[in-house]
Write a protein that holds these residues in place. Structure first.
Motif, PDB file in Angstrom:
ATOM      1  N   LYS A 284      -8.440  15.148 -14.945  1.00  0.00           N
ATOM      2  CA  LYS A 284      -8.303  14.393 -13.696  1.00  0.00           C
ATOM      3  C   LYS A 284      -6.924  14.606 -13.078  1.00  0.00           C
ATOM      4  O   LYS A 284      -6.793  14.714 -11.858  1.00  0.00           O
ATOM      5  CB  LYS A 284      -8.549  12.909 -13.951  1.00  0.00           C
ATOM      6  CG  LYS A 284      -9.981  12.558 -14.332  1.00  0.00           C
ATOM      7  CD  LYS A 284     -10.119  11.059 -14.590  1.00  0.00           C
ATOM      8  CE  LYS A 284     -11.532  10.681 -14.983  1.00  0.00           C
ATOM      9  NZ  LYS A 284     -11.655   9.228 -15.290  1.00  0.00           N
ATOM     10  N   VAL A 285      -5.897  14.668 -13.903  1.00  0.00           N
ATOM     11  CA  VAL A 285      -4.542  14.888 -13.393  1.00  0.00           C
ATOM     12  C   VAL A 285      -4.421  16.280 -12.787  1.00  0.00           C
ATOM     13  O   VAL A 285      -3.765  16.465 -11.753  1.00  0.00           O
ATOM     14  CB  VAL A 285      -3.493  14.684 -14.507  1.00  0.00           C
ATOM     15  CG1 VAL A 285      -2.097  14.974 -13.984  1.00  0.00           C
ATOM     16  CG2 VAL A 285      -3.553  13.255 -15.051  1.00  0.00           C
ATOM     17  N   LEU A 286      -5.058  17.268 -13.390  1.00  0.00           N
ATOM     18  CA  LEU A 286      -4.996  18.633 -12.867  1.00  0.00           C
ATOM     19  C   LEU A 286      -5.573  18.734 -11.458  1.00  0.00           C
ATOM     20  O   LEU A 286      -5.225  19.656 -10.703  1.00  0.00           O
ATOM     21  CB  LEU A 286      -5.738  19.584 -13.808  1.00  0.00           C
ATOM     22  CG  LEU A 286      -5.043  19.872 -15.150  1.00  0.00           C
ATOM     23  CD1 LEU A 286      -5.991  20.595 -16.102  1.00  0.00           C
ATOM     24  CD2 LEU A 286      -3.765  20.669 -14.955  1.00  0.00           C
ATOM     25  N   MET A 287      -6.419  17.803 -11.082  1.00  0.00           N
ATOM     26  CA  MET A 287      -7.017  17.808  -9.745  1.00  0.00           C
ATOM     27  C   MET A 287      -5.994  17.468  -8.657  1.00  0.00           C
ATOM     28  O   MET A 287      -6.283  17.587  -7.462  1.00  0.00           O
ATOM     29  CB  MET A 287      -8.191  16.837  -9.696  1.00  0.00           C
ATOM     30  CG  MET A 287      -9.353  17.261 -10.597  1.00  0.00           C
ATOM     31  SD  MET A 287     -10.670  16.023 -10.719  1.00  0.00           S
ATOM     32  CE  MET A 287     -11.307  16.078  -9.039  1.00  0.00           C
TER      33      MET A 287
ATOM     34  N   ILE B  24       2.054  21.000  -1.942  1.00  0.00           N
ATOM     35  CA  ILE B  24       2.729  20.573  -0.704  1.00  0.00           C
ATOM     36  C   ILE B  24       4.146  20.107  -1.022  1.00  0.00           C
ATOM     37  O   ILE B  24       5.105  20.472  -0.337  1.00  0.00           O
ATOM     38  CB  ILE B  24       1.918  19.461  -0.014  1.00  0.00           C
ATOM     39  CG1 ILE B  24       0.562  20.008   0.442  1.00  0.00           C
ATOM     40  CG2 ILE B  24       2.690  18.883   1.167  1.00  0.00           C
ATOM     41  CD1 ILE B  24      -0.402  18.949   0.931  1.00  0.00           C
ATOM     42  N   TRP B  25       4.277  19.312  -2.081  1.00  0.00           N
ATOM     43  CA  TRP B  25       5.617  18.878  -2.490  1.00  0.00           C
ATOM     44  C   TRP B  25       6.489  20.080  -2.847  1.00  0.00           C
ATOM     45  O   TRP B  25       7.666  20.130  -2.503  1.00  0.00           O
ATOM     46  CB  TRP B  25       5.500  17.949  -3.701  1.00  0.00           C
ATOM     47  CG  TRP B  25       5.164  16.525  -3.358  1.00  0.00           C
ATOM     48  CD1 TRP B  25       4.649  16.056  -2.187  1.00  0.00           C
ATOM     49  CD2 TRP B  25       5.324  15.396  -4.209  1.00  0.00           C
ATOM     50  NE1 TRP B  25       4.466  14.702  -2.262  1.00  0.00           N
ATOM     51  CE2 TRP B  25       4.875  14.266  -3.493  1.00  0.00           C
ATOM     52  CE3 TRP B  25       5.784  15.217  -5.510  1.00  0.00           C
ATOM     53  CZ2 TRP B  25       4.890  12.983  -4.028  1.00  0.00           C
ATOM     54  CZ3 TRP B  25       5.788  13.936  -6.053  1.00  0.00           C
ATOM     55  CH2 TRP B  25       5.355  12.836  -5.316  1.00  0.00           C
ATOM     56  N   ALA B  26       5.913  21.035  -3.564  1.00  0.00           N
ATOM     57  CA  ALA B  26       6.696  22.174  -4.052  1.00  0.00           C
ATOM     58  C   ALA B  26       7.306  22.958  -2.901  1.00  0.00           C
ATOM     59  O   ALA B  26       8.427  23.483  -3.023  1.00  0.00           O
ATOM     60  CB  ALA B  26       5.814  23.077  -4.909  1.00  0.00           C
ATOM     61  N   ARG B  27       6.597  23.058  -1.779  1.00  0.00           N
ATOM     62  CA  ARG B  27       7.134  23.804  -0.641  1.00  0.00           C
ATOM     63  C   ARG B  27       8.400  23.156  -0.091  1.00  0.00           C
ATOM     64  O   ARG B  27       9.251  23.834   0.491  1.00  0.00           O
ATOM     65  CB  ARG B  27       6.064  23.925   0.451  1.00  0.00           C
ATOM     66  CG  ARG B  27       4.958  24.913   0.080  1.00  0.00           C
ATOM     67  CD  ARG B  27       4.137  25.317   1.290  1.00  0.00           C
ATOM     68  NE  ARG B  27       3.234  24.247   1.720  1.00  0.00           N
ATOM     69  CZ  ARG B  27       1.989  24.097   1.277  1.00  0.00           C
ATOM     70  NH1 ARG B  27       1.508  24.923   0.355  1.00  0.00           N
ATOM     71  NH2 ARG B  27       1.227  23.133   1.733  1.00  0.00           N
TER      72      ARG B  27
ATOM     73  N   LEU C 264      13.797  20.663 -17.281  1.00  0.00           N
ATOM     74  CA  LEU C 264      13.875  21.954 -17.970  1.00  0.00           C
ATOM     75  C   LEU C 264      12.917  22.959 -17.356  1.00  0.00           C
ATOM     76  O   LEU C 264      13.282  24.117 -17.103  1.00  0.00           O
ATOM     77  CB  LEU C 264      13.563  21.766 -19.455  1.00  0.00           C
ATOM     78  CG  LEU C 264      13.525  23.043 -20.307  1.00  0.00           C
ATOM     79  CD1 LEU C 264      14.863  23.753 -20.285  1.00  0.00           C
ATOM     80  CD2 LEU C 264      13.101  22.726 -21.736  1.00  0.00           C
ATOM     81  N   LYS C 265      11.685  22.529 -17.087  1.00  0.00           N
ATOM     82  CA  LYS C 265      10.702  23.442 -16.503  1.00  0.00           C
ATOM     83  C   LYS C 265      11.167  23.954 -15.131  1.00  0.00           C
ATOM     84  O   LYS C 265      11.031  25.136 -14.819  1.00  0.00           O
ATOM     85  CB  LYS C 265       9.345  22.753 -16.358  1.00  0.00           C
ATOM     86  CG  LYS C 265       8.609  22.567 -17.649  1.00  0.00           C
ATOM     87  CD  LYS C 265       8.144  23.902 -18.199  1.00  0.00           C
ATOM     88  CE  LYS C 265       7.852  23.797 -19.683  1.00  0.00           C
ATOM     89  NZ  LYS C 265       9.056  23.788 -20.527  1.00  0.00           N
TER      90      LYS C 265
ATOM     91  N   LEU D  86       3.169  21.422 -13.011  1.00  0.00           N
ATOM     92  CA  LEU D  86       2.617  22.015 -11.792  1.00  0.00           C
ATOM     93  C   LEU D  86       3.663  22.100 -10.676  1.00  0.00           C
ATOM     94  O   LEU D  86       3.710  23.078  -9.924  1.00  0.00           O
ATOM     95  CB  LEU D  86       1.413  21.202 -11.319  1.00  0.00           C
ATOM     96  CG  LEU D  86       0.143  21.350 -12.159  1.00  0.00           C
ATOM     97  CD1 LEU D  86      -0.889  20.286 -11.774  1.00  0.00           C
ATOM     98  CD2 LEU D  86      -0.458  22.749 -12.002  1.00  0.00           C
ATOM     99  N   LEU D  87       4.506  21.077 -10.576  1.00  0.00           N
ATOM    100  CA  LEU D  87       5.559  21.086  -9.563  1.00  0.00           C
ATOM    101  C   LEU D  87       6.503  22.260  -9.785  1.00  0.00           C
ATOM    102  O   LEU D  87       6.861  22.987  -8.842  1.00  0.00           O
ATOM    103  CB  LEU D  87       6.323  19.763  -9.600  1.00  0.00           C
ATOM    104  CG  LEU D  87       7.476  19.615  -8.600  1.00  0.00           C
ATOM    105  CD1 LEU D  87       6.953  19.611  -7.169  1.00  0.00           C
ATOM    106  CD2 LEU D  87       8.269  18.336  -8.882  1.00  0.00           C
TER     107      LEU D  87
END
Length: 607
Positions: free
Chosen positions: A445-448, A455-458, A483-484, A581-582
């Motif tokens: 569910k979180v992966l969805m 959008i945030w990453a941009r 760290l990521k 993901l971010l």
């Protein structure tokens, strides 16, 4: 950190060597090379850059016997002259690890007339073996004598064009395994490099030396004692290390987490109870009188240990300390024979963690547990108890599914310790196991949320700094998120307990520094809200990963993403997913090499 592939067969092995190096690219490297036994000499090809360049340069090379290598620079800059293999006279050598006494050996060999053409410690091995061949003409014995003089960590493979068809390999501190087949015999740093030719693997022990030919293998100890090592049939498949339809291995591995967690937790099956035996046959006796837990790990694995500390102390009531493995053995510590030493490593070959485990054992602390993703690894073999996380191959340098499966394993340890200490009722035990069983669904569910996170990453693409905040058991998750981000996007990122803002980091906050907060609906949420207000009052831009019922309103400068459900003590496993993901999508926007970030290696097998 580097990669070795060696092959002795009845046909041309150059394609096998190249394909093996491709499978080892995830380990991190800056140059590559191969050497084969030609008609009258060693044929060597080296290149700076990717294995694809080496493949093109070696297209015309052919031989039934050879060695190949990917190098991650330690001694000497990345360059063709420092790339392996290194040659001395009729021999060629590849080497992983660090030779600590190379300077004294280099001086000795220089005095004998040897000329060094590289800055590496590895060239010392080549000249040392060549010098010993003058008095001991058998290559196996010459390499055996050379290894007795080496101080440090190494895995080596040696060929001699005057003794065609033979490869000599040895290991001390760096991983090396053999692959056996009807068509030839092979050696590599990692089983994934050999799945193309065989699944029958022999894992060498420290101090082993082996001779490979197309039809035979023999193994001795460095003192000359013959030994036999068992043959393991690898459970890896070639498909498991293929990219498939994903853009990068990191993306693939993020989305493999539900399956990885399901595989890791399969051990509890349909049971309503959990038994110490999941950590080994001796677990019941060994854990009975444990009065403290010391977790030893590095990097991402250390963050999993830091998270588990909250669980172990809150649920099991056992004091827990987490130490960075690279620091632990260099300080004077108080030994406690009733302390459980937990070594955490994805590869099971992390040099600092393995050395820390050995140091702890040398102090008389023999209650040891390995949490690891590789069953045949050194850390697993050297621990009294073990838990294999079953995450499957993790190729991307930035660890993702290894982290979440480590957390799952550590929560199982928490429940076992609580049960051993009579702090877990049957109802609590059943409820926690039900939560674990539902975990893969919750992660799905979180992966969805991926599209929203893109959008945030941009918005991060033009940022140079970021601040991550968390409280309690989510502070280590903030550390992992930071760290990521810096690993793969090269955006400088730091993480703090949110309550520490006013003790210094608040001075950094302005409109150009995004502040990312992990904000689950737990008992620290109200405290966290106050910390977020401190950021907004200084003009900071907030990006908040909250739960559906966190009651934090979205407003100007406060961006919200809500996870589908609050997951109690297991919430850290869910909240790290959007941070992964971010980082991944921020790196995509910036155009960095997601799976092979600069200057980093996947398997850190040197100190």
């Amino acid at each position: 950190m580097c990669g070795i592939v060696a092959a002795a067969a009845g046909n041309n092995i150059v394609p096998v060597l190249v394909e093996g190096l491709k499978k080892l690219e995830y380990r991190g490297y800056d140059s590559a090379g191969l050497a084969v036994i030609g008609d009258r000499k060693i044929d060597r090809v080296r290149s700076v850059g990717r294995v694809a360049e080496l493949e093109s340069a070696s297209a015309a090379t052919s031989s039934p016997t050879g060695i190949a290598h990917t190098r991650w620079a330690t001694h000497g800059v990345p360059s063709e002259r420092n790339a392996h293999p290194h040659i001395s006279g009729s021999i060629a050598v590849v080497h992983n690890g660090i030779i600590e006494n190379y300077e004294s050996l280099r001086s000795e060999l220089t005095a004998q007339g040897y000329v060094f053409t590289s800055d590496t410690d590895t060239e010392t091995i080549a000249h040392l073996v060549e010098s010993l061949l003058k008095t001991e003409p058998d290559l196996f014995r010459a390499v055996q004598l050379a290894c007795r003089r080496l101080i440090g960590a190494y895995a080596i493979a040696v060929i001699d064009h005057q003794q065609a068809g033979r490869i000599i390999v040895s290991r001390e501190g760096s991983p090396l395994l053999l692959g056996l087949s009807d068509t030839g015999n092979y050696a590599a740093s990692d089983a994934s490099a050999l799945l193309q030719v065989t699944r029958n693997m022999v894992y060498l022990e420290n101090g082993d030396i082996a001779e490979l030919t197309a039809t035979s293998v023999r193994i001795e100890r460095l003192d000359g004692t013959p030994v036999e090592r068992p043959v393991h049939v690898s459970q890896l498949s070639a498909a498991a290390v293929e990219l498939g339809n994903y853009r990068h291995y990191m993306q693939k591995e993020i989305f493999e987490q539900p399956e990885a967690l399901a595989n890791t937790l399969e051990i509890v099956g349909g049971s309503k109870s959990i038994q110490p035996g999941i950590f080994g046959a001796e677990a019941s006796n060994l854990l009975q009188d444990v009065d403290h837990i010391l977790i030893l790990a590095c990097g991402t694995s250390a963050h999993s240990g830091m998270t588990a500390r909250y669980w172990l102390e809150a649920v099991a009531g056992v004091p827990c300390t987490v130490e960075i493995a690279s620091e632990y053995r260099y300080r004077t510590s108080v030994a406690n024979p009733r302390q459980l030493i937990v070594a955490i490593s994805q590869s099971g070959e992390t040099a600092d963690t393995l050395a820390a485990l050995r140091h702890a054992k040398s102090l008389g602390q023999l209650k040891t547990l390995a949490i690891c993703n590789v069953p045949e690894s050194a850390i697993v073999r050297e621990s009294a108890l073990r838990f294999i996380t079953r995450a499957g191959p993790e190729i991307g340098v930035a660890s993702t599914k290894a982290f979440t499966t480590q957390l799952a394993a550590l929560f199982l340890l928490t429940l076992v310790m609580a049960k051993v200490r009579n702090r877990l009722s049957a109802d609590q035990e059943s409820a926690y196991i039900d939560q674990l069983r539902h975990l893969p669904v919750a992660v799905n569910k979180v992966l969805m949320l991926e599209k929203d996170i893109e959008i945030w990453a941009r918005r991060f693409a033009d940022k140079h700094h970021a601040l991550f905040l968390g409280r309690g058991r989510h502070y280590p998750i903030a550390l992992e998120g930071a760290l990521k981000l810096k690993e793969i996007s090269y955006i400088h990122a730091e993480a703090y307990p949110a309550g520490e803002l006013k003790h210094g980091p608040l001075a950094l906050v302005d409109a150009s520094m995004p502040v990312i907060s992990v904000a689950p609906a737990d008992d620290l949420l109200e405290k966290l809200k106050s910390n977020l207000q401190e950021v907004r009052a200084r003009g900071g831009e907030l990006y908040v990963f909250a739960d559906a019922d966190s009651e934090i309103p979205e407003s100007e400068g406060v961006h919200m993403l809500r996870l589908p459900e609050h997951y109690g003590l297991l919430s850290p496993i869910l909240h790290v997913i959007p941070l992964q993901l971010l980082s991944y999508h921020a790196a995509l926007v910036k155009g960095t090499d997601v799976d092979k970030p600069r200057n980093l290696a996947k398997s850190v097998t040197v100190e």
